[in-house]
Scaffold this motif. Structure first.
Motif, mmCIF file in Angstrom:
data_model
loop_
_atom_site.group_PDB
_atom_site.id
_atom_site.type_symbol
_atom_site.label_atom_id
_atom_site.label_comp_id
_atom_site.label_asym_id
_atom_site.label_seq_id
_atom_site.Cartn_x
_atom_site.Cartn_y
_atom_site.Cartn_z
ATOM 1 N N ARG A 84 0.522 -1.186 0.391
ATOM 2 C CA ARG A 84 0.103 0.226 -0.299
ATOM 3 C C ARG A 84 0.887 1.256 0.011
ATOM 4 O O ARG A 84 0.363 2.274 -0.432
ATOM 5 N N ASP A 85 2.212 0.993 0.019
ATOM 6 C CA ASP A 85 3.057 2.345 0.367
ATOM 7 C C ASP A 85 3.314 3.133 -1.034
ATOM 8 O O ASP A 85 4.279 3.729 -0.746
ATOM 9 N N GLY A 86 3.674 2.368 -2.134
ATOM 10 C CA GLY A 86 3.855 2.341 -3.248
ATOM 11 C C GLY A 86 5.112 1.166 -3.957
ATOM 12 O O GLY A 86 6.153 1.892 -4.887
ATOM 13 N N GLY A 87 5.622 0.457 -2.823
ATOM 14 C CA GLY A 87 6.330 -0.372 -2.617
ATOM 15 C C GLY A 87 6.807 -0.537 -4.624
ATOM 16 O O GLY A 87 5.500 -0.625 -5.083
ATOM 17 N N VAL A 88 7.738 -1.532 -4.694
ATOM 18 C CA VAL A 88 7.691 -2.700 -5.974
ATOM 19 C C VAL A 88 6.866 -3.476 -5.624
ATOM 20 O O VAL A 88 7.260 -4.304 -5.169
ATOM 21 N N ASP A 89 6.352 -3.721 -7.476
ATOM 22 C CA ASP A 89 5.596 -5.004 -6.902
ATOM 23 C C ASP A 89 6.301 -6.244 -7.719
ATOM 24 O O ASP A 89 4.938 -7.119 -7.432
ATOM 25 N N VAL A 90 7.321 -5.429 -8.574
ATOM 26 C CA VAL A 90 8.075 -6.969 -9.659
ATOM 27 C C VAL A 90 9.290 -6.118 -9.914
ATOM 28 O O VAL A 90 9.733 -5.729 -9.698
ATOM 29 N N VAL A 91 9.894 -7.844 -9.573
ATOM 30 C CA VAL A 91 11.069 -7.802 -9.923
ATOM 31 C C VAL A 91 11.686 -8.408 -10.796
ATOM 32 O O VAL A 91 11.158 -9.883 -10.799
ATOM 33 N N ALA A 92 12.254 -8.534 -11.720
ATOM 34 C CA ALA A 92 12.246 -9.665 -12.955
ATOM 35 C C ALA A 92 14.159 -9.335 -13.537
ATOM 36 O O ALA A 92 14.733 -8.626 -13.214
ATOM 37 N N HIS A 93 14.335 -10.479 -13.618
ATOM 38 C CA HIS A 93 15.655 -10.986 -13.712
ATOM 39 C C HIS A 93 15.838 -11.679 -15.265
ATOM 40 O O HIS A 93 15.151 -12.525 -15.810
ATOM 41 N N ARG A 94 16.747 -11.914 -15.387
ATOM 42 C CA ARG A 94 16.831 -12.559 -17.243
ATOM 43 C C ARG A 94 18.248 -14.131 -17.271
ATOM 44 O O ARG A 94 17.728 -14.819 -17.401
ATOM 45 N N ASP A 95 18.319 -14.226 -15.738
ATOM 46 C CA ASP A 95 18.698 -15.541 -15.447
ATOM 47 C C ASP A 95 18.145 -15.874 -14.317
ATOM 48 O O ASP A 95 17.289 -15.310 -13.536
ATOM 49 N N PRO A 96 18.585 -17.391 -13.806
ATOM 50 C CA PRO A 96 17.225 -17.766 -13.212
ATOM 51 C C PRO A 96 17.714 -17.580 -11.683
ATOM 52 O O PRO A 96 16.385 -18.212 -11.044
ATOM 53 N N LEU A 97 18.517 -17.675 -11.571
ATOM 54 C CA LEU A 97 19.516 -17.532 -10.161
ATOM 55 C C LEU A 97 18.983 -15.580 -9.542
ATOM 56 O O LEU A 97 19.116 -15.425 -8.523
ATOM 57 N N GLY A 98 18.840 -14.758 -10.621
ATOM 58 C CA GLY A 98 17.856 -13.370 -10.378
ATOM 59 C C GLY A 98 19.434 -12.536 -9.976
ATOM 60 O O GLY A 98 19.421 -11.291 -9.083
ATOM 61 N N LEU A 99 20.618 -12.719 -10.382
ATOM 62 C CA LEU A 99 21.737 -12.240 -9.627
ATOM 63 C C LEU A 99 22.582 -11.322 -11.191
ATOM 64 O O LEU A 99 23.132 -10.591 -11.341
ATOM 65 N N GLU A 100 22.116 -11.907 -12.954
ATOM 66 C CA GLU A 100 22.714 -10.980 -13.694
ATOM 67 C C GLU A 100 21.822 -9.904 -13.766
ATOM 68 O O GLU A 100 20.754 -9.816 -14.216
ATOM 69 N N PRO A 101 22.569 -8.689 -13.795
ATOM 70 C CA PRO A 101 21.965 -7.747 -14.607
ATOM 71 C C PRO A 101 21.728 -7.160 -16.071
ATOM 72 O O PRO A 101 22.042 -8.029 -16.406
ATOM 73 N N PRO A 102 20.480 -6.514 -16.471
ATOM 74 C CA PRO A 102 19.877 -5.269 -15.518
ATOM 75 C C PRO A 102 18.288 -5.841 -14.468
ATOM 76 O O PRO A 102 18.081 -7.667 -15.135
ATOM 77 N N ILE A 103 18.299 -6.160 -13.526
ATOM 78 C CA ILE A 103 17.237 -6.093 -13.047
ATOM 79 C C ILE A 103 16.384 -4.770 -13.182
ATOM 80 O O ILE A 103 16.548 -3.649 -12.478
ATOM 81 N N ILE A 104 15.022 -5.690 -13.385
ATOM 82 C CA ILE A 104 14.437 -4.831 -13.006
ATOM 83 C C ILE A 104 13.191 -4.866 -12.463
ATOM 84 O O ILE A 104 12.296 -5.721 -12.381
ATOM 85 N N LYS A 105 12.994 -3.124 -11.822
ATOM 86 C CA LYS A 105 11.747 -3.352 -10.769
ATOM 87 C C LYS A 105 10.926 -2.943 -11.397
ATOM 88 O O LYS A 105 10.885 -1.295 -12.171
ATOM 89 N N VAL A 106 9.398 -3.060 -10.623
ATOM 90 C CA VAL A 106 8.119 -2.575 -11.722
ATOM 91 C C VAL A 106 7.485 -2.129 -10.786
ATOM 92 O O VAL A 106 6.840 -2.464 -10.050
ATOM 93 N N GLN A 107 6.351 -1.014 -10.942
ATOM 94 C CA GLN A 107 5.673 -0.476 -10.047
ATOM 95 C C GLN A 107 4.695 -0.022 -11.260
ATOM 96 O O GLN A 107 4.337 -0.327 -12.082
ATOM 97 N N CYS A 108 3.373 -1.047 -10.657
ATOM 98 C CA CYS A 108 1.865 -1.066 -11.070
ATOM 99 C C CYS A 108 0.569 -0.258 -10.399
ATOM 100 O O CYS A 108 0.867 -0.634 -9.456
ATOM 101 N N LYS A 109 0.250 0.535 -10.956
ATOM 102 C CA LYS A 109 -0.628 1.435 -10.857
ATOM 103 C C LYS A 109 -1.885 0.465 -11.755
ATOM 104 O O LYS A 109 -2.406 1.061 -12.678
ATOM 105 N N HIS A 110 -2.857 0.120 -10.869
ATOM 106 C CA HIS A 110 -4.531 0.264 -11.507
ATOM 107 C C HIS A 110 -4.958 1.319 -10.751
ATOM 108 O O HIS A 110 -6.097 1.127 -10.213
ATOM 109 N N THR A 111 -4.693 2.682 -11.871
ATOM 110 C CA THR A 111 -5.833 3.787 -11.941
ATOM 111 C C THR A 111 -5.548 4.299 -13.423
ATOM 112 O O THR A 111 -4.223 4.339 -13.390
#
Length: 149
Positions: free
Chosen positions: A36-63
């Motif tokens: 409810r505080d406007g934080g990150v909704d999704v974190v996406a990674h290109r590698d299965p372990l989530g270590l390789e950049p870029p890491i993509i942080k997604v904020q979604c607003k359903h308004t």
């Protein structure tokens, strides 16, 4: 004649996604609990372990309201070096938020229209389970002005 699809995002990362030139797909996605505080909704990674950049942080607003510069800055505040931010809203952005996107190479703003356009332009590339959830059929319509006139 088909009209080209355009996107409001000026960052190189969004351009690569929009024109299909991203060659390595997202391999791992972590959904976050609803915040409810406007934080990150999704974190996406290109590698299965989530270590390789870029890491993509997604904020979604359903308004459908305008998102402002402070809304976008909150997402920017969560980014570390080498991470990308993607802010998605069904609404739009005010001028200050769009200006901020232009100077930030690690931030992309998508509207509902951008999401629809990207979905339609890349529909054939969607995995089958997503196409099954959103079944679409291409329909041809006679062009009032034939090409070459």
């Amino acid at each position: 004649m088909t009209q080209p699809v355009t996107y409001s995002c000026s960052s190189p990362a969004a351009g690569a996604v929009a024109d299909g030139s991203v060659r390595r797909p997202i391999r791992r996605v972590q959904g976050r609990h609803r915040q409810r505080d406007g934080g990150v909704d999704v974190v996406a990674h290109r590698d299965p372990l989530g270590l390789e950049p870029p890491i993509i942080k997604v904020q979604c607003k359903h308004t459908s309201v305008h998102q402002s510069r402070p809304d976008v800055q909150r997402l920017i505040g969560t980014l570390s070096s080498g991470e990308m931010g993607l802010f998605v809203t069904l609404g739009s952005y005010n001028r200050e938020a769009l200006d901020l996107e232009r100077v930030r190479r690690d931030m992309c703003l998508f509207t509902g229209a951008d999401v629809v356009g990207l979905t339609l332009s890349r529909y054939d590339d969607l995995p089958q389970p997503w196409r099954a959830r959103l079944p679409l059929r291409q329909v041809y319509v006679a062009d009032r002005e034939p090409e070459g006139r």
